[in-house]
Each structure stands twice: as structure tokens, then as C-alpha cells.
Design an enzyme around this catalytic site. Structure first.
Site, PDB file in Angstrom:
ATOM      1  N   ARG A 184      61.901  47.083 -80.452  1.00 32.54           N
ATOM      2  CA  ARG A 184      63.145  47.339 -79.348  1.00 32.54           C
ATOM      3  C   ARG A 184      64.308  46.294 -79.734  1.00 32.54           C
ATOM      4  O   ARG A 184      65.423  46.593 -79.490  1.00 32.54           O
ATOM      5  CB  ARG A 184      62.310  46.947 -77.989  1.00 32.54           C
ATOM      6  CG  ARG A 184      63.442  47.386 -76.852  1.00 32.54           C
ATOM      7  CD  ARG A 184      62.813  47.534 -75.474  1.00 32.54           C
ATOM      8  NE  ARG A 184      62.506  46.003 -74.917  1.00 32.54           N
ATOM      9  CZ  ARG A 184      62.060  45.674 -73.706  1.00 32.54           C
ATOM     10  NH1 ARG A 184      61.226  46.990 -73.068  1.00 32.54           N
ATOM     11  NH2 ARG A 184      61.659  44.827 -73.407  1.00 32.54           N
ATOM     12  N   ARG A 190      56.073  39.657 -59.189  1.00 32.39           N
ATOM     13  CA  ARG A 190      55.738  39.149 -60.409  1.00 32.39           C
ATOM     14  C   ARG A 190      54.724  38.041 -60.430  1.00 32.39           C
ATOM     15  O   ARG A 190      54.277  37.134 -61.064  1.00 32.39           O
ATOM     16  CB  ARG A 190      56.608  38.858 -61.662  1.00 32.39           C
ATOM     17  CG  ARG A 190      56.831  39.738 -62.691  1.00 32.39           C
ATOM     18  CD  ARG A 190      58.100  39.492 -63.283  1.00 32.39           C
ATOM     19  NE  ARG A 190      58.224  39.846 -64.673  1.00 32.39           N
ATOM     20  CZ  ARG A 190      58.654  40.633 -65.300  1.00 32.39           C
ATOM     21  NH1 ARG A 190      59.587  41.530 -64.672  1.00 32.39           N
ATOM     22  NH2 ARG A 190      58.723  41.045 -66.665  1.00 32.39           N
TER      23      ARG A 190
HETATM   24  P1  ADP Z   1      59.923  42.748 -69.530  1.00 28.15           P
HETATM   25  O1  ADP Z   1      59.075  43.201 -68.769  1.00 28.15           O
HETATM   26  O2  ADP Z   1      59.940  43.365 -70.846  1.00 28.15           O
HETATM   27  O3  ADP Z   1      60.069  41.100 -69.687  1.00 28.15           O
HETATM   28  P2  ADP Z   1      61.973  42.834 -67.247  1.00 28.15           P
HETATM   29  O4  ADP Z   1      63.387  43.345 -67.782  1.00 28.15           O
HETATM   30  O5  ADP Z   1      61.146  43.131 -66.306  1.00 28.15           O
HETATM   31  O6  ADP Z   1      61.404  42.842 -68.756  1.00 28.15           O
HETATM   32  O7  ADP Z   1      62.354  41.188 -67.189  1.00 28.15           O
HETATM   33  C1  ADP Z   1      63.102  40.292 -68.098  1.00 28.15           C
HETATM   34  C2  ADP Z   1      63.104  38.948 -67.553  1.00 28.15           C
HETATM   35  O8  ADP Z   1      63.855  38.858 -66.050  1.00 28.15           O
HETATM   36  C3  ADP Z   1      61.888  38.235 -67.271  1.00 28.15           C
HETATM   37  O9  ADP Z   1      61.399  37.668 -68.536  1.00 28.15           O
HETATM   38  C4  ADP Z   1      62.170  37.105 -66.164  1.00 28.15           C
HETATM   39  O10 ADP Z   1      62.913  36.031 -66.888  1.00 28.15           O
HETATM   40  C5  ADP Z   1      63.238  37.787 -65.576  1.00 28.15           C
HETATM   41  N1  ADP Z   1      62.496  38.525 -64.160  1.00 28.15           N
HETATM   42  C6  ADP Z   1      62.480  39.932 -63.991  1.00 28.15           C
HETATM   43  N2  ADP Z   1      61.947  40.257 -62.955  1.00 28.15           N
HETATM   44  C7  ADP Z   1      61.455  39.222 -62.396  1.00 28.15           C
HETATM   45  C8  ADP Z   1      60.678  38.586 -61.361  1.00 28.15           C
HETATM   46  N3  ADP Z   1      60.023  39.421 -60.604  1.00 28.15           N
HETATM   47  N4  ADP Z   1      60.308  37.340 -61.144  1.00 28.15           N
HETATM   48  C9  ADP Z   1      60.875  36.243 -61.860  1.00 28.15           C
HETATM   49  N5  ADP Z   1      61.605  36.568 -63.060  1.00 28.15           N
HETATM   50  C10 ADP Z   1      61.819  38.098 -63.134  1.00 28.15           C
END
Ligand code: ADP
Length: 190
Positions: A128, A89
């Protein structure tokens, strides 16, 4: 071996499509969001550390995120391939992922972004939130913060992967099956 990164803003349908690709191509599905939520539910030290970060819709610091991702890949060394959902990300995460995979003689095959307008995504997430139990899905401000985090930190990945000729994007609006077909067409024709 095929290693796919699926990305898109919150609510774009990454998790749903990743589950589909997992069973179709027999891949290991790694969702960093799911891993963090698992730690939070189990109140592990990591879970306690990241709880408020997820709740506010901020990104977890790279170091913690990379560590959790690498551990998960190492646990599944004999896999056919991986589908990375919600990781990388940030540019730093993407660089670290490239280096890490290289050290295992692996690489990203391609990255696919699911595209949809903010208004559609906001409505999907609020809906959701009625049933998911996810505290980051019920508050409009927190959702908008997640969009902002995406625009600021994740969007630059388009250019990063385009330079490697590994970036594809598809329309993420439509029926689940139609979108799965769009993904298959990229995976099987590129
Ligand atoms: P969504 O894409 O619906 O936000 P996710 O389950 O992918 O849902 O992510 C939820 C949360 O988890 C994010 O808002 C962040 O806080 C954390 N997170 C997930 N993946 C990462 C990442 N690669 N880097 C930093 N934070 C992450």
C-alpha cells in the site's frame, strides 16, 4: 440504529470493509485516521500537533482523539448508525465512547475484529505504501511500532467488549467480497 466498531491491526482491511458496510447499511463511516490525515494535509493546528505522531506510528493522545470523534458524531445526529473505524484503540477511549453514546441514548451494537497474521499485514502495508503516499506505510520499523501499539493498547479491548457480549472476530484473509460476506453474516445473525 446499528453502531459497529470495526477493529484490527494496521493493514487488516478496516477501511475497505467499513466503506462497504457504509453503503450497504447506509451508515456514517468515521475513521479517526482519515480525520487526522485530513487535518495534517490542511496544516490545521491539530494537524501540526499530530503530524509526527502519525508518522512514527504512535497513538495520538486519547483526549485529542476522543474530541475529534465526538465532534464527528455530533455533526451526524440524524444518522441511521455509525461505523467506527480505528476507534476506540484504548480502553480509556472505549469507556469514553460508551459514556458519550449513552448521553445521546445510543450504544455500540457490536464490535468486529479482522484477524490476520503480522507477516501478511506487513506485506499488505508495504505494498500500500508504494501508492498510498502514507509515510507510515513505507518504513518497516514504523509498521512494527504500529503493531506493537495495537498489541499493547488495543488488544485489551477484546476482553472489554467480550464482557459486554459484543465482541466478534473474523478471518481477515481472503478476497474482499468473501470477507464482506463474513461481516454481513455476523451483523445479520447476532
Ligand atoms: P492503520 O489502522 O492502518 O494504522 P489508521 O488510519 O486507522 O490506519 O490510523 C493511522 C494513525 O492515526 C495511527 O497510527 C495513529 O497514529 C492515529 N490514530 C487513528 N485512530 C486513532 C485512535 N483511535 N487513537 C489514537 N491514535 C489514532
Amino acid at each position: 440504529m446499528v453502531n459497529i466498531v470495526i477493529f484490527g491491526k494496521p493493514g487488516a482491511g478496516k477501511g475497505t470493509q467499513a466503506e462497504f458496510l457504509k453503503s450497504k447499511y447506509n451508515l456514517i463511516h468515521i475513521s479517526t485516521g482519515d480525520l487526522f490525515r485530513h487535518h495534517i494535509i490542511n496544516k490545521t493546528p491539530l494537524g501540526l500537533k499530530v503530524n509526527s505522531i502519525l508518522e512514527n506510528g504512535d497513538l495520538v493522545p486519547d483526549k485529542l482523539t476522543i474530541e475529534i470523534l465526538e465532534n464527528e458524531v455530533k455533526k451526524n445526529k440524524k444518522a441511521n448508525g455509525f461505523i467506527f473505524d480505528g476507534f476506540p484503540r484504548t480502553i480509556n477511549q472505549a469507556k469514553k465512547l460508551d459514556d458519550f453514546l449513552k448521553s445521546l441514548a445510543m450504544q455500540i451494537s457490536f464490535t468486529i475484529a479482522l484477524e490476520a497474521e503480522d507477516e501478511i499485514l506487513l506485506n499488505r502495508l508495504l505494498k500500500r505504501g508504494e501508492t498510498s503516499g502514507r509515510s507510515d506505510d513505507i518504513n518497516k520499523e514504523k509498521i512494527l511500532n504500529r503493531f506493537k501499539e495495537y498489541n499493547d493498547k488495543t488488544l485489551p479491548l477484546k476482553e472489554f467488549y467480550s464482557k459486554q457480549n459484543k465482541f466478534f472476530s473474523i478471518n481477515g484473509v481472503g478476497g474482499i467480497k468473501v470477507i464482506s460476506e463474513r461481516l454481513i453474516s455476523i451483523i445479520e445473525n447476532s
